[in-house]
Design an enzyme around this catalytic site. Structure first.
Site, PDB file in Angstrom:
ATOM      1  N   GLU A 119       0.774   6.206   6.739  1.00 20.00           N
ATOM      2  CA  GLU A 119       0.685   4.806   6.317  1.00 20.00           C
ATOM      3  C   GLU A 119       1.901   4.027   6.809  1.00 20.00           C
ATOM      4  O   GLU A 119       1.785   2.878   7.261  1.00 20.00           O
ATOM      5  CB  GLU A 119       0.586   4.718   4.796  1.00 20.00           C
ATOM      6  CG  GLU A 119       0.471   3.304   4.258  1.00 20.00           C
ATOM      7  CD  GLU A 119       0.413   3.253   2.742  1.00 20.00           C
ATOM      8  OE1 GLU A 119       0.530   2.138   2.187  1.00 20.00           O
ATOM      9  OE2 GLU A 119       0.253   4.316   2.108  1.00 20.00           O
ATOM     10  N   HIS A 177       5.476   3.539  -5.258  1.00 21.87           N
ATOM     11  CA  HIS A 177       4.336   3.586  -4.344  1.00 21.87           C
ATOM     12  C   HIS A 177       3.745   4.989  -4.285  1.00 21.87           C
ATOM     13  O   HIS A 177       2.517   5.164  -4.250  1.00 21.87           O
ATOM     14  CB  HIS A 177       4.766   3.131  -2.947  1.00 21.87           C
ATOM     15  CG  HIS A 177       3.685   3.209  -1.928  1.00 21.87           C
ATOM     16  ND1 HIS A 177       3.616   4.226  -1.002  1.00 21.87           N
ATOM     17  CD2 HIS A 177       2.615   2.422  -1.696  1.00 21.87           C
ATOM     18  CE1 HIS A 177       2.558   4.053  -0.236  1.00 21.87           C
ATOM     19  NE2 HIS A 177       1.935   2.960  -0.636  1.00 21.87           N
ATOM     20  N   GLU A 219       0.123  14.424   0.076  1.00 21.59           N
ATOM     21  CA  GLU A 219       0.265  12.965   0.041  1.00 21.59           C
ATOM     22  C   GLU A 219       1.496  12.492   0.814  1.00 21.59           C
ATOM     23  O   GLU A 219       1.532  11.349   1.268  1.00 21.59           O
ATOM     24  CB  GLU A 219       0.339  12.486  -1.409  1.00 21.59           C
ATOM     25  CG  GLU A 219      -0.278  11.126  -1.637  1.00 21.59           C
ATOM     26  CD  GLU A 219      -1.748  11.058  -1.253  1.00 21.59           C
ATOM     27  OE1 GLU A 219      -2.220   9.950  -0.910  1.00 21.59           O
ATOM     28  OE2 GLU A 219      -2.434  12.114  -1.297  1.00 21.59           O
ATOM     29  N   GLU A 242       1.530   5.517  -7.205  1.00 22.86           N
ATOM     30  CA  GLU A 242       0.228   4.857  -7.028  1.00 22.86           C
ATOM     31  C   GLU A 242      -0.749   5.795  -6.327  1.00 22.86           C
ATOM     32  O   GLU A 242      -1.921   5.891  -6.708  1.00 22.86           O
ATOM     33  CB  GLU A 242       0.415   3.581  -6.224  1.00 22.86           C
ATOM     34  CG  GLU A 242      -0.880   2.916  -5.780  1.00 22.86           C
ATOM     35  CD  GLU A 242      -0.706   2.138  -4.488  1.00 22.86           C
ATOM     36  OE1 GLU A 242      -1.598   2.236  -3.612  1.00 22.86           O
ATOM     37  OE2 GLU A 242       0.304   1.423  -4.350  1.00 22.86           O
ATOM     38  N   HIS A 243      -0.274   6.494  -5.300  1.00 24.29           N
ATOM     39  CA  HIS A 243      -1.140   7.443  -4.591  1.00 24.29           C
ATOM     40  C   HIS A 243      -1.524   8.627  -5.474  1.00 24.29           C
ATOM     41  O   HIS A 243      -2.686   9.047  -5.499  1.00 24.29           O
ATOM     42  CB  HIS A 243      -0.416   7.960  -3.342  1.00 24.29           C
ATOM     43  CG  HIS A 243      -0.468   7.026  -2.176  1.00 24.29           C
ATOM     44  ND1 HIS A 243      -1.141   7.319  -1.010  1.00 24.29           N
ATOM     45  CD2 HIS A 243       0.063   5.798  -1.991  1.00 24.29           C
ATOM     46  CE1 HIS A 243      -1.010   6.320  -0.155  1.00 24.29           C
ATOM     47  NE2 HIS A 243      -0.282   5.376  -0.725  1.00 24.29           N
TER      48      HIS A 243
END
Length: 512
Positions: free
Chosen positions: A181, A100, A174, A103-104
């Site tokens: 998130e 994940h 991030e 992905e960012h």
């Protein structure tokens, strides 16, 4: 003795409740919709509506596959994406969250596009949309563009996946984005419950881990972790480029051949990795008591089928039989689902959703619901009775209705080039081909009562249960009770609920 007394008290509370359910709809009002439609579902020939252009597939010498499905559209829009057979279940111990995180970071710049701003400006100048998502077994990067910009979109996608920079400053920034998130996800109870359910179902296995990963991992994932994950899992044999809409297959293949040259050609497949570390269904539970919440959120699941298991289609139909319902919609009394009608008539829950999740070697089949705390025991009894009923008493009428609902749902999910591209990319990874809808619908239409009952006996009757529950759950029965109800010989339960469900079905035939 205390347990026996509690059971007697529960049954005494349940009897008047069931009496009220059985007699509240004793005199249903005439259904005005029957003036315009048959009360029984009818088999239909869908072939005139499924004349979609066939998907074309080309496998390059590197093992990378390209699938396209071109069809005319007045908007001349197209969707193109990269589907990688890699998700959170393939992460190394201690690195959960890397897939994940990657992905960012893919959008944070390359050698040719030095930062996120340069990439964003290029995408916006085309009027395009660039997005990505990570699941437990797959990672996807895709773009929605005008047909003339497909080459530019492929160039962007190939660049961010093969030449990411991973600047340290962006990695640090991030971390905060992903932690925020995570806080947002914690407020989405359905997401929370399904994460807990995976933990209960696949304890001590990567498939049971969350996709985002724990906080400590998010704070420690390094550039080296990201690079190692890409070099290990982003390989040509595990990658599919899928395009749909205003696209030309040969042109897309030529562009992919030129652009996607940086991926490893390691022949190791996802199936081989899964075989080396298969997921074992553990049938345990995760309970988080929170008396301050107004509703209890619960998921009950059995081990389901893999993508390629022949039972996957009957389980899809069984999911439609159980159905979904939300009190805010207000159609519970008229639902084709006996479970939804029972819950609606009894005021037992706020919503209901049957689910059937597939993975490469296993799956999860069950029900998610949220309910007031004082209804949990009666709700649990009704749900478990409905699970058992699938193994012994299913009508052709409800199976036909479920088949029709399933086919409609599948068609609604491929409305547009984005959905078609996603469907084709996912099927290439899971099936190794794109299954035409005519074939899929033929497989669905072949499912009858016997197939449903046989499948339920295989996956539900006398099988282990995984349970996840959050909220005011002190009235929720123990896991051992749920397990006992998968093959209950309780005469009270059989007699009373048999009367109840029979009444529900007879009303359904009248009201539908």
């Amino acid at each position: 003795m205390a347990a026996a007394a509690a059971t007697v008290r529960s049954r005494r509370r349940l009897l008047p409740h069931l009496y009220r359910l059985l007699h509240s709809a004793a005199a249903p009002s005439p259904n005005r919709f029957l003036r315009h439609a048959s009360p029984l579902p009818r088999a239909a020939d869908h072939s005139p509506f499924l004349g979609l252009p066939a998907a074309r597939v080309t496998t390059l010498p590197t093992g990378l596959r390209v699938v396209t499905q071109a069809y005319p559209a007045a908007t001349r829009m197209a969707s193109v994406g990269v589907w990688v057979d890699a998700g959170s279940r393939f992460e190394l111990p201690g690195t959960n969250g890397t897939a994940h995180f990657l992905e960012h970071m893919a959008f944070k710049g390359t050698e040719r596009r030095p930062n996120a701003y340069a990439l964003e400006v290029e995408i916006e100048d085309m009027g395009a949309r660039l997005n990505a998502y990570t699941s437990r077994e797959q990672t996807t990067f895709f773009a929605d563009v005008q047909g003339r910009d497909v080459p530019a979109a492929l160039d962007v996608l190939s660049d961010i996946l093969q030449h990411p920079r991973f600047p340290q400053q962006a990695i640090q920034r991030e971390r905060g984005v992903i932690l925020r998130e995570m806080e947002e996800v914690q407020g989405m109870m359905e997401e929370v419950i399904f994460d807990h359910l995976h933990t209960a179902a696949f304890r001590d296995h990567p498939l049971g881990d969350t996709i985002l990963g724990p906080t400590e991992n998010i704070k420690s994932i390094s550039k080296k972790d990201l690079q190692q994950y890409i070099s290990t899992h982003y390989t040509c044999p595990r990658t599919v480029v899928s395009a749909a809409g205003a696209v030309d297959h040969d042109e897309v293949v030529d562009q992919v051949r030129k652009l996607f040259t940086g991926f490893s050609t390691d022949p190791t497949t996802a199936d081989q990795l899964v075989e080396a570390n298969p997921a074992i269904f553990t049938g345990s539970e995760v309970r988080v008591e929170d008396a301050g919440m107004p509703l209890a959120h619960i998921a009950i699941a059995f081990k389901g089928s893999s993508w390629t298991d022949p039972s996957s289609i009957p389980l899809m139909v069984a999911q439609s039989i159980l159905g979904s319902w939300n009190r805010n919609i207000g159609v519970g009394n008229c639902s084709g689902s006996a479970l939804a009608r029972g819950i609606s008539n009894g005021g037992l829950a706020e919503n209901l959703m049957a689910f059937n999740t597939n993975y490469r070697d296993t799956g999860l089949f069950g029900i998610y619901t949220s309910a007031p705390p004082d209804a949990l025991h009666d709700l649990s009894r009704l749900i478990m009775e409905e699970f058992r009923r699938l193994a012994f008493r299913v009508s052709e009428t409800e199976v036909a209705r479920a088949r029709n609902q399933l086919k409609s749902s599948l068609l609604l999910h491929i409305d547009g080039s984005t959905a078609v591209s996603e469907n084709n990319g996912r099927q290439m990874l899971t099936y190794g081909r794109v299954m035409p809808f005519l074939e899929l619908f033929a497989r669905i239409d072949a499912v009858d009562c016997d197939a449903i009952m046989e499948t339920a006996k295989e996956f539900i009757f006398d099988k282990d249960v995984a349970l996840a529950a959050v909220g005011p759950i002190s009235n929720l029965p123990e896991l051992s009770w749920f397990r006992s109800q998968t093959a209950s010989d309780d005469k009270f339960t059989s007699r009373v609920f048999s009367q109840f469900t029979s009444r529900i079905f007879s009303l359904g035939a009248q009201n539908n």
